[in-house]
Design a protein around this motif. Structure first.
Motif, PDB file in Angstrom:
ATOM      1  N   VAL A   1      -4.766 -52.744 -65.350  1.00  0.00           N
ATOM      2  CA  VAL A   1      -4.845 -51.286 -65.363  1.00  0.00           C
ATOM      3  C   VAL A   1      -5.979 -50.843 -64.454  1.00  0.00           C
ATOM      4  CG1 VAL A   1      -6.230 -51.315 -67.527  1.00  0.00           C
ATOM      5  CG2 VAL A   1      -5.097 -49.208 -66.831  1.00  0.00           C
ATOM      6  N   THR A   2      -5.729 -49.791 -63.677  1.00  0.00           N
ATOM      7  CA  THR A   2      -6.768 -49.281 -62.790  1.00  0.00           C
ATOM      8  C   THR A   2      -6.569 -47.784 -62.583  1.00  0.00           C
ATOM      9  OG1 THR A   2      -8.005 -49.805 -60.768  1.00  0.00           O
ATOM     10  CG2 THR A   2      -5.627 -49.627 -60.534  1.00  0.00           C
ATOM     11  N   GLU A   3      -7.647 -47.109 -62.261  1.00  0.00           N
ATOM     12  CA  GLU A   3      -7.569 -45.649 -62.124  1.00  0.00           C
ATOM     13  C   GLU A   3      -6.957 -45.230 -60.794  1.00  0.00           C
ATOM     14  OE1 GLU A   3     -10.980 -43.404 -63.347  1.00  0.00           O
ATOM     15  OE2 GLU A   3     -10.169 -41.540 -62.505  1.00  0.00           O
ATOM     16  N   VAL A   4      -6.117 -44.197 -60.864  1.00  0.00           N
ATOM     17  CA  VAL A   4      -5.620 -43.553 -59.648  1.00  0.00           C
ATOM     18  C   VAL A   4      -6.162 -42.124 -59.681  1.00  0.00           C
ATOM     19  CG1 VAL A   4      -3.380 -42.941 -60.716  1.00  0.00           C
ATOM     20  CG2 VAL A   4      -3.581 -43.031 -58.236  1.00  0.00           C
ATOM     21  N   MET A   5      -6.780 -41.727 -58.550  1.00  0.00           N
ATOM     22  CA  MET A   5      -7.473 -40.431 -58.548  1.00  0.00           C
ATOM     23  C   MET A   5      -6.778 -39.347 -57.744  1.00  0.00           C
ATOM     24  SD  MET A   5     -11.434 -41.666 -58.282  1.00  0.00           S
ATOM     25  CE  MET A   5     -11.861 -40.213 -57.403  1.00  0.00           C
ATOM     26  N   GLU A   6      -5.904 -39.769 -56.838  1.00  0.00           N
ATOM     27  CA  GLU A   6      -5.298 -38.781 -55.937  1.00  0.00           C
ATOM     28  C   GLU A   6      -3.805 -39.020 -55.807  1.00  0.00           C
ATOM     29  OE1 GLU A   6      -7.567 -40.146 -52.729  1.00  0.00           O
ATOM     30  OE2 GLU A   6      -9.159 -38.669 -52.971  1.00  0.00           O
ATOM     31  N   THR A   7      -3.072 -37.942 -55.581  1.00  0.00           N
ATOM     32  CA  THR A   7      -1.619 -38.081 -55.408  1.00  0.00           C
ATOM     33  C   THR A   7      -1.313 -38.989 -54.213  1.00  0.00           C
ATOM     34  OG1 THR A   7      -1.695 -36.014 -54.183  1.00  0.00           O
ATOM     35  CG2 THR A   7      -0.923 -35.873 -56.433  1.00  0.00           C
TER      36      THR A   7
ATOM     37  N   PHE B   1      -1.170 -47.199 -64.615  1.00  0.00           N
ATOM     38  CA  PHE B   1      -2.049 -46.222 -63.963  1.00  0.00           C
ATOM     39  C   PHE B   1      -3.020 -45.686 -65.003  1.00  0.00           C
ATOM     40  CE2 PHE B   1       1.901 -45.093 -61.459  1.00  0.00           C
ATOM     41  CZ  PHE B   1       1.423 -45.466 -60.221  1.00  0.00           C
ATOM     42  N   GLN B   2      -4.290 -45.647 -64.658  1.00  0.00           N
ATOM     43  CA  GLN B   2      -5.230 -44.931 -65.521  1.00  0.00           C
ATOM     44  C   GLN B   2      -5.467 -43.558 -64.893  1.00  0.00           C
ATOM     45  OE1 GLN B   2      -8.771 -46.946 -67.024  1.00  0.00           O
ATOM     46  NE2 GLN B   2     -10.020 -45.192 -66.448  1.00  0.00           N
ATOM     47  N   ILE B   3      -5.305 -42.503 -65.714  1.00  0.00           N
ATOM     48  CA  ILE B   3      -5.725 -41.165 -65.289  1.00  0.00           C
ATOM     49  C   ILE B   3      -7.056 -40.936 -65.989  1.00  0.00           C
ATOM     50  CG2 ILE B   3      -5.230 -38.688 -65.317  1.00  0.00           C
ATOM     51  CD1 ILE B   3      -3.210 -40.153 -63.593  1.00  0.00           C
ATOM     52  N   GLY B   4      -8.114 -40.790 -65.216  1.00  0.00           N
ATOM     53  CA  GLY B   4      -9.447 -40.668 -65.786  1.00  0.00           C
ATOM     54  C   GLY B   4      -9.672 -39.311 -66.441  1.00  0.00           C
TER      55      GLY B   4
ATOM     56  N   ASN C   1      -5.400 -32.595 -63.812  1.00  0.00           N
ATOM     57  CA  ASN C   1      -4.965 -32.536 -62.411  1.00  0.00           C
ATOM     58  C   ASN C   1      -3.432 -32.607 -62.448  1.00  0.00           C
ATOM     59  OD1 ASN C   1      -4.170 -33.155 -59.815  1.00  0.00           O
ATOM     60  ND2 ASN C   1      -5.943 -34.461 -59.402  1.00  0.00           N
ATOM     61  N   TYR C   2      -2.823 -31.431 -62.521  1.00  0.00           N
ATOM     62  CA  TYR C   2      -1.386 -31.384 -62.804  1.00  0.00           C
ATOM     63  C   TYR C   2      -0.542 -31.979 -61.686  1.00  0.00           C
ATOM     64  CZ  TYR C   2      -2.980 -28.707 -66.753  1.00  0.00           C
ATOM     65  OH  TYR C   2      -3.630 -28.331 -67.889  1.00  0.00           O
ATOM     66  N   ALA C   3      -1.011 -31.860 -60.446  1.00  0.00           N
ATOM     67  CA  ALA C   3      -0.259 -32.460 -59.333  1.00  0.00           C
ATOM     68  C   ALA C   3      -0.219 -33.984 -59.519  1.00  0.00           C
ATOM     69  CB  ALA C   3      -0.908 -32.103 -58.003  1.00  0.00           C
ATOM     70  N   LEU C   4      -1.357 -34.547 -59.920  1.00  0.00           N
ATOM     71  CA  LEU C   4      -1.437 -35.997 -60.138  1.00  0.00           C
ATOM     72  C   LEU C   4      -0.575 -36.424 -61.340  1.00  0.00           C
ATOM     73  CD1 LEU C   4      -2.789 -38.656 -59.219  1.00  0.00           C
ATOM     74  CD2 LEU C   4      -4.722 -38.103 -60.715  1.00  0.00           C
ATOM     75  N   LEU C   5      -0.629 -35.639 -62.397  1.00  0.00           N
ATOM     76  CA  LEU C   5       0.174 -35.957 -63.586  1.00  0.00           C
ATOM     77  C   LEU C   5       1.669 -35.967 -63.243  1.00  0.00           C
ATOM     78  CD1 LEU C   5      -1.648 -33.791 -66.307  1.00  0.00           C
ATOM     79  CD2 LEU C   5      -1.954 -36.226 -65.844  1.00  0.00           C
TER      80      LEU C   5
ATOM     81  N   PRO D   1       3.841 -47.212 -66.490  1.00  0.00           N
ATOM     82  CA  PRO D   1       3.103 -46.683 -67.650  1.00  0.00           C
ATOM     83  C   PRO D   1       1.781 -46.025 -67.238  1.00  0.00           C
ATOM     84  CG  PRO D   1       3.884 -48.901 -68.094  1.00  0.00           C
ATOM     85  CD  PRO D   1       4.193 -48.628 -66.650  1.00  0.00           C
ATOM     86  N   VAL D   2       1.409 -45.014 -67.989  1.00  0.00           N
ATOM     87  CA  VAL D   2       0.202 -44.243 -67.675  1.00  0.00           C
ATOM     88  C   VAL D   2      -0.744 -44.255 -68.879  1.00  0.00           C
ATOM     89  CG1 VAL D   2      -0.705 -41.973 -67.022  1.00  0.00           C
ATOM     90  CG2 VAL D   2       1.543 -42.695 -66.178  1.00  0.00           C
ATOM     91  N   LEU D   3      -1.989 -44.640 -68.616  1.00  0.00           N
ATOM     92  CA  LEU D   3      -3.046 -44.557 -69.630  1.00  0.00           C
ATOM     93  C   LEU D   3      -3.790 -43.252 -69.351  1.00  0.00           C
ATOM     94  CD1 LEU D   3      -5.123 -45.521 -71.688  1.00  0.00           C
ATOM     95  CD2 LEU D   3      -5.872 -47.231 -70.090  1.00  0.00           C
ATOM     96  N   LEU D   4      -3.593 -42.275 -70.223  1.00  0.00           N
ATOM     97  CA  LEU D   4      -4.121 -40.932 -69.994  1.00  0.00           C
ATOM     98  C   LEU D   4      -5.373 -40.724 -70.834  1.00  0.00           C
ATOM     99  CD1 LEU D   4      -3.735 -38.031 -68.809  1.00  0.00           C
ATOM    100  CD2 LEU D   4      -2.324 -37.544 -70.832  1.00  0.00           C
ATOM    101  N   LYS D   5      -6.518 -40.575 -70.161  1.00  0.00           N
ATOM    102  CA  LYS D   5      -7.771 -40.409 -70.893  1.00  0.00           C
ATOM    103  C   LYS D   5      -8.027 -38.940 -71.203  1.00  0.00           C
ATOM    104  CE  LYS D   5     -10.699 -44.067 -70.247  1.00  0.00           C
ATOM    105  NZ  LYS D   5     -11.948 -44.597 -69.657  1.00  0.00           N
ATOM    106  N   ARG D   6      -8.576 -38.696 -72.369  1.00  0.00           N
ATOM    107  CA  ARG D   6      -8.863 -37.323 -72.777  1.00  0.00           C
ATOM    108  C   ARG D   6      -9.981 -36.749 -71.901  1.00  0.00           C
ATOM    109  NH1 ARG D   6     -11.048 -35.646 -78.801  1.00  0.00           N
ATOM    110  NH2 ARG D   6     -10.912 -33.378 -78.544  1.00  0.00           N
TER     111      ARG D   6
END
Ligand code: PEP
Ligand code: MN
Length: 349
Positions: free
Chosen positions: A163-169, A182-185, A191-195, A204-209
């Protein structure tokens, strides 16, 4: 709105309902349940117009108005737990899943050594950051693709998902070439465009609060991903800002049973970023599992004093081993095994 079908509704009748929903300009999401199928409607911003077109169709038992703003993440649509499957790892199933590794990938040697260490101690997913969201623009921003390559090498050497963070579309496709999750930090939770982009990518997406996100904000962020067709979302509590500053963030343990009630998605906890201090990571890990979390994501470093990022909160391998031992005992009290460890709950052999 939820369209609840009769227990004996045929597949053709469900299909006919979905067709009608599409013709009305909305999206249908059928969810077969143990007793009957429910079709969730999305795409409406307000009441569904002309709902009689649906209630009169054959096989429809009733229409239920969904008052919550999130739909696909809600237990109203899907009562049973979602299990996110990544290779052989199941997140949200009976077993507790521990993800571990360095905050930041610093070098090939460091990444491979950490992957070897944490997997040998029972981690079944390896973490490592290649694109780092740093508060200070002058701080190290990550190794980028070079780091992703080391992470992927760790995956093939030790046979575990990463698992690793993705920061940009713009980097979603690049990260997808190397990562399994994908980790969403926290800083990008809204970041709705990224989501939407990871929602379309499908992994799979690991979505952090988010640092100050409410439960509703978090669930609506997950809804963005699911509305694009990606149903494999893992929620992660990682601490929020409160008035007190005795720890880096305040780990909101109460959110675990709340999320379990509201959503079918798996919930894991990141005790490292919340605590900000290594000595508090093990107690918070125990508490998270006792409160019903499905797993943990923990930062581990062989030599925290020299870590490029988040050394203060990183566990040395011997402490991570202790964490696994203690978590196993708490999990056993909850009748849950820990993936990667022989099960105490069901009697080790
Ligand atoms: C991380 O996992 O390294 C990280 C930066 O986490 P968060 O987005 O929760 O701060
Ligand atoms: Mn970190």
């Amino acid at each position: 709105m939820l369209i609840v079908m009769d227990t004996y509704a045929t597949a053709e009748q469900v299909e006919r309902v979905c067709q009608e929903v599409l013709e009305m300009g909305y999206q249908p999401h059928p969810m077969p349940g143990p007793t009957r199928t429910a079709v969730c409607i999305t795409g409406n911003d307000g009441p569904v117009r002309q709902s009689n077109r649906l209630s009169l169709l054959p096989g429809v038992a009733e229409l239920i108005k969904v008052t919550k703003p999130y739909k696909l993440v809600s237990r109203d649509w899907k009562a049973f737990d979602t299990v996110v499957e990544v290779g052989e790892v199941e997140i949200g199933g009976p077993a507790i899943v521990v993800m571990a590794g360095p905050c930041t990938i610093e070098s090939r040697e460091q990444m491979l050594e950490m992957a070897r260490t944490v997997t040998s101690l029972g981690a079944t997913v390896v973490r490592g950051g290649a694109f780092k969201p740093r508060t200070l623009p002058y701080s190290f921003q990550g190794l980028g693709e070079e780091g992703l390559k080391y992470l992927a090498e760790a995956r093939s050497l030790y046979g575990v998902p990463v698992v690793t963070e993705v920061m940009e579309t713009e980097t979603v496709d690049l990260v997808a070439e190397y990562a399994d999750i994908f980790q969403i930090g926290a800083r990008n939770m809204q970041n709705y465009a990224l989501l939407k982009r990871v929602g379309r990518q499908g992994k799979p997406v690991l979505l952090k609060r988010g640092l100050s996100a409410t439960v509703k904000d978090l669930l609506l962020a997950a809804e963005y991903i699911m509305a694009e067709g990606n149903k494999q979302v893992i929620l992660c509590e990682r601490g929020v800002r409160t008035f007190d500053d005795h720890s880096r963030f305040t780990l909101d343990l109460s959110v675990i049973p709340v999320l379990k009630e509201l959503t079918h998605l798996p919930v894991i906890v990141d005790p490292s970023h919340a605590a900000g201090q290594y000595a508090r990571v093990i107690p918070m890990s125990r508490a998270a599992i006792a409160a019903g979390a499905d797993g943990l994501i923990v930062e581990v470093h062989a030599n925290p004093a020299f870590a490029v990022c988040d050394g203060e909160q990183s566990l040395v391998p011997s402490r991570f081993e202790e964490l696994m031992r203690q978590v196993e005992r708490i999990a056993a009290a909850m009748d849950r095994p820990v993936a990667g460890l022989p099960s105490m709950a069901h009697g080790a052999e």
